[in-house]
Design an enzyme around this catalytic site. Structure first.
Site, PDB file in Angstrom:
ATOM      1  N   CYS A  11      30.419 -16.889  27.203  1.00  0.00           N
ATOM      2  CA  CYS A  11      31.557 -16.147  26.687  1.00  0.00           C
ATOM      3  C   CYS A  11      31.702 -16.457  25.198  1.00  0.00           C
ATOM      4  O   CYS A  11      30.890 -17.188  24.634  1.00  0.00           O
ATOM      5  CB  CYS A  11      32.796 -16.584  27.468  1.00  0.00           C
ATOM      6  SG  CYS A  11      33.994 -15.282  27.679  1.00  0.00           S
ATOM      7  N   CYS A  83      31.626 -11.237  28.120  1.00  0.00           N
ATOM      8  CA  CYS A  83      32.300 -10.440  27.100  1.00  0.00           C
ATOM      9  C   CYS A  83      31.262  -9.839  26.166  1.00  0.00           C
ATOM     10  O   CYS A  83      30.137 -10.330  26.074  1.00  0.00           O
ATOM     11  CB  CYS A  83      33.292 -11.289  26.317  1.00  0.00           C
ATOM     12  SG  CYS A  83      32.527 -12.605  25.377  1.00  0.00           S
ATOM     13  N   CYS A  90      24.709 -13.721  21.700  1.00  0.00           N
ATOM     14  CA  CYS A  90      24.054 -14.800  22.424  1.00  0.00           C
ATOM     15  C   CYS A  90      22.629 -14.977  21.891  1.00  0.00           C
ATOM     16  O   CYS A  90      21.961 -14.006  21.560  1.00  0.00           O
ATOM     17  CB  CYS A  90      23.996 -14.426  23.902  1.00  0.00           C
ATOM     18  SG  CYS A  90      23.128 -15.615  24.910  1.00  0.00           S
TER      19      CYS A  90
END
Length: 140
Positions: A11, A83, A90
């Site tokens: 997240c 999210c 990421c």
């Protein structure tokens, strides 16, 4: 890293959604999986997330808010981004790792009365719980 499959929840700040997911994952999947969570940044545990998990008898107060560990990421069996920010920012998820995106609202941004805010946390928590229960069923 043990021999168990690794489930990694990612997240933005590793304070709400991913923390609740980690707590639920450990509770629901038990010893079948090694469950971790992390964020693009570490914002600390959200007290409301702790409170809403306590409501269903899961204590996440000892979990730590941490940033993504590339070693865990590279050895993960299944990565879940919670999210859009985590999905977009990421570090590259290795092609061998199964990845799913569960785009959930950020309960920390909920507005309204305390009861309304609590309900957003509960809805997100319950959504995560259902998805992990489905994962447990489908991974058998």
């Amino acid at each position: 890293m043990g021999n168990k499959p690794i489930l990694y929840f990612l997240c933005t700040g590793n304070s709400c959604r991913s923390q609740m997911a980690e707590g639920l994952g450990k509770e629901i999947l038990g010893d079948e999986w090694e469950v971790h969570s992390a964020g693009i940044e570490a914002h600390g545990l959200n007290p409301k997330a702790i409170e809403m998990m306590n409501e269903i008898g899961i204590d996440i107060s000892n979990q730590e808010s941490s940033i993504i560990d590339r070693d865990v990421l590279n050895h993960a069996t299944f990565v879940v981004t919670l999210c859009g920010d985590a999905l977009d920012n990421c570090p590259a998820i290795p092609p061998s790792v199964k990845h799913e995106h569960w785009g959930l609202v950020d309960p920390a941004k909920a507005e309204g009365t305390e009861e309304e805010v609590d309900q957003v946390f509960r809805d997100v928590r319950d959504d995560i719980k259902e998805r992990i229960e489905e994962l447990k069923t489908s991974s058998k």
